[in-house]
Design an enzyme around this catalytic site. Structure first.
Site, short mmCIF file in Angstrom:
data_model
loop_
_atom_site.label_atom_id
_atom_site.label_comp_id
_atom_site.label_asym_id
_atom_site.label_seq_id
_atom_site.Cartn_x
_atom_site.Cartn_y
_atom_site.Cartn_z
CE LYS A 1 -2.33 -5.07 -6.07
NZ LYS A 1 -3.60 -4.86 -6.75
CG ASP B 1 -4.15 -2.61 -9.66
OD1 ASP B 1 -4.16 -3.55 -10.46
OD2 ASP B 1 -3.73 -2.71 -8.49
#
Ligand code: NAP
Length: 281
Positions: free
Chosen positions: A71, A107
């Site tokens: 990520k 997220d």
């Protein structure tokens, strides 16, 4: 049926074989009547750049998710990044533009929305455990919620320092039972973003008995039920695992790719049903 016209989406990470994302996405695409398929790609360590450039040549690729451990590494590979990616320093959703990769982070939205769907309001004070990739998305969400007192603790002090450079509003606390327990009586929400508990045994050094009545214990881990969540439930605290956040970040990604997503309820019901039948957990 998959044909030459089928749109392709993916999650890129390593290891990836236990990812629940294909279950969530493929069910959601069927719900939306999309001719699209979502696959998991195990990207060989050290070759994430090559994997991404390969994906760019796939003309029917709409976009992809990025997961552990890439990520943060993919941020520099984006042609355009959203404001949230710049603030968090991590990408979990990529949209393939004409000849550009556009990086997003859903997220933090998944975390915020998971509180809303569980009727949990913004706490006045929160303690964040962990300073890795996921902690930064949660920290960004907590900052946006206007939480008055924010604490963070992490085993590795160097990683904690890096976190604090990005989120200077957080007050650092040493990673030991005495330091952490000292402040728990004034904390309304504890969020575990470490991987402690994935083994079904380990606990972070927090004494949940010191938390005030009605406090929320949130563990980003979604399987198995961690000892932290089990303990919080036994104490009658509000306990939330990471499954809702996982589903909701996926629904936000669909909105980026398709401008639409199905309702949360049926997707969660499908995932729980699938886990019961096939997922083991
Ligand atoms: P990461 O970047 O590798 O960070 C791992 C964190 O765990 C670090 O803070 C690390 O501390 C800590 N840690 C690991 N082992 C530890 C130990 N033995 N003792 C103390 N601390 C330890 O991973 P991540 O991407 O942030 O993911 C963390 C967890 O969140 C994973 O379980 C992941 O599945 C979950 N997650 C859930 C969602 C969701 O949607 N529900 C989304 C993202 C992530 P050090 O710096 O000291 O090593």
């Amino acid at each position: 049926m998959i044909t030459g016209r089928t749109k392709i989406l993916a999650v890129v990470g390593s290891p990836i074989s236990h990812s629940l994302s294909p279950i969530i996405h493929n069910f959601a695409y069927r719900q939306m009547g999309l001719d699209a398929v979502y696959v998991a790609i195990d990207a060989k360590q050290g070759y994430i750049e090559e994997v991404l450039s390969g994906l760019c040549f796939m003309q029917n690729l709409v976009g992809f998710n990025v997961t552990i451990p890439y990520k943060e590494a993919v941020v520099r590979l984006m042609d355009i990044s959203s404001e949230e990616v710049n603030a968090i320093g991590a990408v979990n959703t990529v949209k393939r533009g004409e000849d550009k990769l556009i990086g997003y982070n859903t997220d933090w939205q998944g975390f915020l929305e998971s509180l809303r769907v569980n009727d949990i309001g913004p706490p006045r004070s929160a303690l964040l455990l962990g300073a890795g990739g996921a902690s930064k998305a949660v920290a960004y969400a907590l900052s946006r919620m206007g939480v008055e007192r924010l604490y963070v603790s992490n085993r590795n002090p160097t990683r904690l320092e890096i976190f604090l450079r990005r989120f200077p509003d957080f007050e650092p606390v040493d990673w030991d039972q005495d330091s952490l327990s000292g402040l728990l009586s004034g904390v309304e929400m504890v969020i575990n973003t470490t991987s402690l508990g994935m083994d079904g045994v380990s606990l972070p050094p927090v004494d949940l008995e010191k938390l005030p009545k009605g406090a929320v214990v949130y563990d980003l881990i979604y399987e198995p039920e961690t000892p932290l969540i089990k303990w919080a439930r036994e104490l009658g605290l509000v306990a939330l695992d990471g499954l809702d956040m996982l589903i909701l970040q996926a629904l936000f990604a669909m909105r980026i790719w398709f401008g639409d997503s199905p309702e949360f309820g049926p997707v969660k019901a499908h995932l729980l049903n699938w886990r019961g039948k096939d997922g083991g957990a």
